[in-house]
Design an enzyme around this catalytic site. Structure first.
Site, short mmCIF file in Angstrom:
data_model
loop_
_atom_site.label_atom_id
_atom_site.label_comp_id
_atom_site.label_asym_id
_atom_site.label_seq_id
_atom_site.Cartn_x
_atom_site.Cartn_y
_atom_site.Cartn_z
N ARG A 47 0.83 -1.20 0.00
CA ARG A 47 0.00 0.00 0.00
C ARG A 47 0.87 1.26 0.00
NH1 ARG A 47 -3.00 -1.42 3.80
NH2 ARG A 47 -4.68 -2.27 2.54
N ALA A 48 2.07 1.15 0.56
CA ALA A 48 2.96 2.31 0.58
C ALA A 48 3.32 2.76 -0.83
CB ALA A 48 4.23 1.96 1.36
#
Length: 634
Positions: free
Chosen positions: A273-274
């Site tokens: 998700r980063a």
């Protein structure tokens, strides 16, 4: 009336993060961490006044987007309904909210009128296409955290209860504020925040004075003060509206996408998700700066907001980003883009200090580092009360708050199960619907509450012998690691010299416990009875409902009495028996070493009714210690 966003002094990174969430609501929101009185809540609430208006139909409880109404929204499904401009919803989620209020529940009034599947939308429906704000988000109960995780992952809220089966969109920007003194967030919820900002009060006296001037002026005449900032507020509104229109046209080159992935790998970020959020944040930064192409500086700015709370950390290591390392990686990427796929240098191994050295004298104060906990197995502390399980390690039934698991008949319910009550009335007399006392049902809830681990650490001069304090600190760090993972509360008492001291009052911030432990000096005499007396007082004053566990690390060589002329050892045993009489579960870690041992710690454990473990056993390869604590059922 909110304080004007443009009038906030300093806090540039915080304001940038909030503006990015306004430009691209799919970023996932922002977590604002900082001390008390640093404008966290002020900035979050002020954001709504500069957000561009949205289109909605008056009276819609689901905040439907015109053209794509929710199937359960009668207002938006009406073809004659017309949309109008409205402000972006800003919904505050209180810490004490019930699941029914958050998720939505059966509409009792409409149900009594014979309307089938009558649904009363909750806070999640009200926050759709807007902002869901949680003050002190780290104190949010676990059952509400579970709800948020489900909705944040799916973008929809599904309600399956009280005969209802409702699904409606719930996409919102999540803004949370927190103070680390009360503990950290669950990792799953932490990762759901797209951005994170650490805020502190300004250190320059001129800035602090300006903050006071503006706040006093606002409180004296809120409306008049807001008018003086209208021009700056309008400029921000136009900037945000322009950035939202420009965002779909912003381009991020593949080379910069490789750079994003390279930075995530170099900072050891596990969550993919980063990478996604950095991509979105970089584009939002470019759009905010009125550019159609992302630059490396945009990627760097996004990294400072996206990576600090996502990089893999050791227990008790504070979130943050090494900006010098980030600058170095950015310079390498600019000079040699082809090195993006190369792995970083291997981290340097941290060697443990040798334990060589003779025993020091008792009156000499020293500070020892903690021994490596790599060989110390995690201690699974499982507290089992006689009636039910308590603590976050297990669930407690009949809780006042928590998720509803079933409904049972009850003539005087404290938490009415509306659906079950109505169904009972309908089944009893379908022809003439009327609710009687016999139809009432009680909601049975399940919740989890934290345990309290009270660490009592011997820091006397005898602990310096053979650098014994290193092993003791390493053992305590293992316990703190377990408490951190299980969200337990922790308190620390240290005793040395002539008295005992409460180093850390009961708190969920185990980081503070770890810091105090590392700085704990060793030296002096052994006031063991003082420590047990203070432990008894601390447990008596602890939060009601917290299941306690006393962990005592000592060699048992008490030599300082509570009263003049008293016997320290007799006083120690008397206090231990008093703790045992109050059914306080305990664990004694015997720190005595050497060939000749007095065995005082074992005797103390027997008086406490506790298990006793030596440091040699604690460091064993296959340690798995389980304590079954039977609490007083009176």
């Amino acid at each position: 009336m909110n304080f004007p966003f443009s009038a906030i002094v300093g806090q540039e990174q915080l304001k940038t993060a909030l503006l990015l969430c306004a430009v691209d609501p799919t970023l996932g929101g922002v977590l604002i961490r900082g001390d008390k009185g640093t404008a966290k809540s002020t900035a979050a609430r002020a954001l709504t006044d500069i957000l561009p208006l949205i289109e909605r139909i008056a009276g819609c409880a689901f905040n439907c987007s015109p053209g794509t109404p929710c199937e359960h929204c009668a207002i938006c499904c009406d073809a004659s309904a017309t949309a109008q401009a409205a402000t972006v919803p800003f919904v505050t989620l209180p810490l004490g909210a019930t699941e029914d209020r958050v998720l939505g529940s059966l509409d009792l009034e409409r149900a009594l009128q014979g309307v089938r599947r009558a649904f009363q939308p909750g806070l999640l429906a009200a926050a759709h296409r807007g902002i869901l704000y949680i003050d002190e988000v780290n104190l949010l109960p676990d059952h509400l955290v579970d709800v948020l995780l489900d909705v944040a992952a799916m973008g929809v809220n599904s309600v399956q209860r009280e005969g209802l089966s409702i699904t409606h969109p719930a996409r919102f920007t999540l803004i949370g504020t927190m103070n680390l003194e009360e503990g950290d967030l669950r990792p799953q919820l932490l990762d759901r925040f797209g951005l994170m900002v650490e805020v502190t009060a300004p250190r320059e006296k001129t800035l602090r004075a300006e903050v006071v001037r503006r706040r006093i002026a606002f409180e004296a005449d809120p409306a008049g003060y807001a008018i003086t900032w209208d021009r700056q507020q309008d400029a921000l509104r136009h900037q945000l509206a322009s950035a939202q229109r420009r965002l779909p046209e912003v381009v991020l080159d593949d080379a910069l996408l490789d750079l994003i992935s390279h930075l995530c790998c170099e900072f050891d970020v596990a969550s993919l998700r980063a990478d996604i959020v950095m991509h979105k944040a970089s584009r939002a930064l470019a759009a905010l700066e009125e550019r159609q192409r992302v630059t490396p500086e945009d990627v760097r700015g996004a990294a400072e907001l996206v990576l600090p709370h996502r990089r893999r950390r050791k227990p008790f290591e504070q979130p943050g980003l090494d900006r010098a390392r980030l600058d170095e990686l950015m310079q390498q990427a600019v000079r040699q883009p082809e090195r993006n796929d190369e792995s970083g240098a291997a981290p340097q191994e941290e060697g443990a200090e040798s334990a060589a050295g003779d025993a020091e004298q008792e009156d000499k104060q020293q500070v020892f580092a903690a021994a490596s906990t790599a060989t110390v197995r995690r201690i699974a502390v499982d507290t089992t009360p006689a009636r039910s399980m308590a603590g976050r390690r297990s669930e407690a039934l009949d809780a006042p708050r928590g998720r509803v698991v079933r409904a049972v008949p009850h003539d005087n319910p404290s938490s009415l199960a509306v659906g079950a009550t109505l169904r009972s009335a309908a089944l009893r007399n379908p022809a003439e619907f009327q609710v009687s006392k016999s139809d009432l049902h009680q909601q049975i809830r399940v919740s989890k509450s934290a345990n309290l681990i009270l660490l009592v650490v011997d820091a006397s001069g005898s602990m310096a012998a053979q650098r014994r304090m290193e092993a003791v600190k390493g053992a305590v760090l293992a316990l703190l690691t377990d408490a951190y993972q299980r969200r337990d509360a922790v308190a620390v008492i240290a005793f040395r010299g002539e008295a005992a001291a409460l180093l850390l009052a009961p708190t969920r911030s185990v980081d503070r416990a770890e810091q105090g432990l590392r700085e704990l000096p060793t030296g002096g005499r052994t006031p063991l009875p003082h420590a047990l007396q203070l432990a008894l007082q601390t447990l008596q004053q602890a939060e009601a409902g917290a299941s306690p566990l006393l962990v005592l690390l000592t060699d048992g060589k008490a030599n300082v009495a509570l009263s003049d002329g008293g016997d320290p050892w007799r006083e120690t045993l008397a206090l231990a028996e008093l703790l045992a009489g109050r059914s306080v579960p305990a664990l004694v870690l015997d720190t005595e070493s050497g060939y000749l041992r007095l065995g005082r710690a074992g005797q103390l454990a027997q008086a406490l009714g506790a298990e006793c473990l030596t440091l040699e056993q604690l460091s064993a390869e296959n340690l798995a210690l389980t304590i079954r604590a039977r609490l007083n059922t009176a």
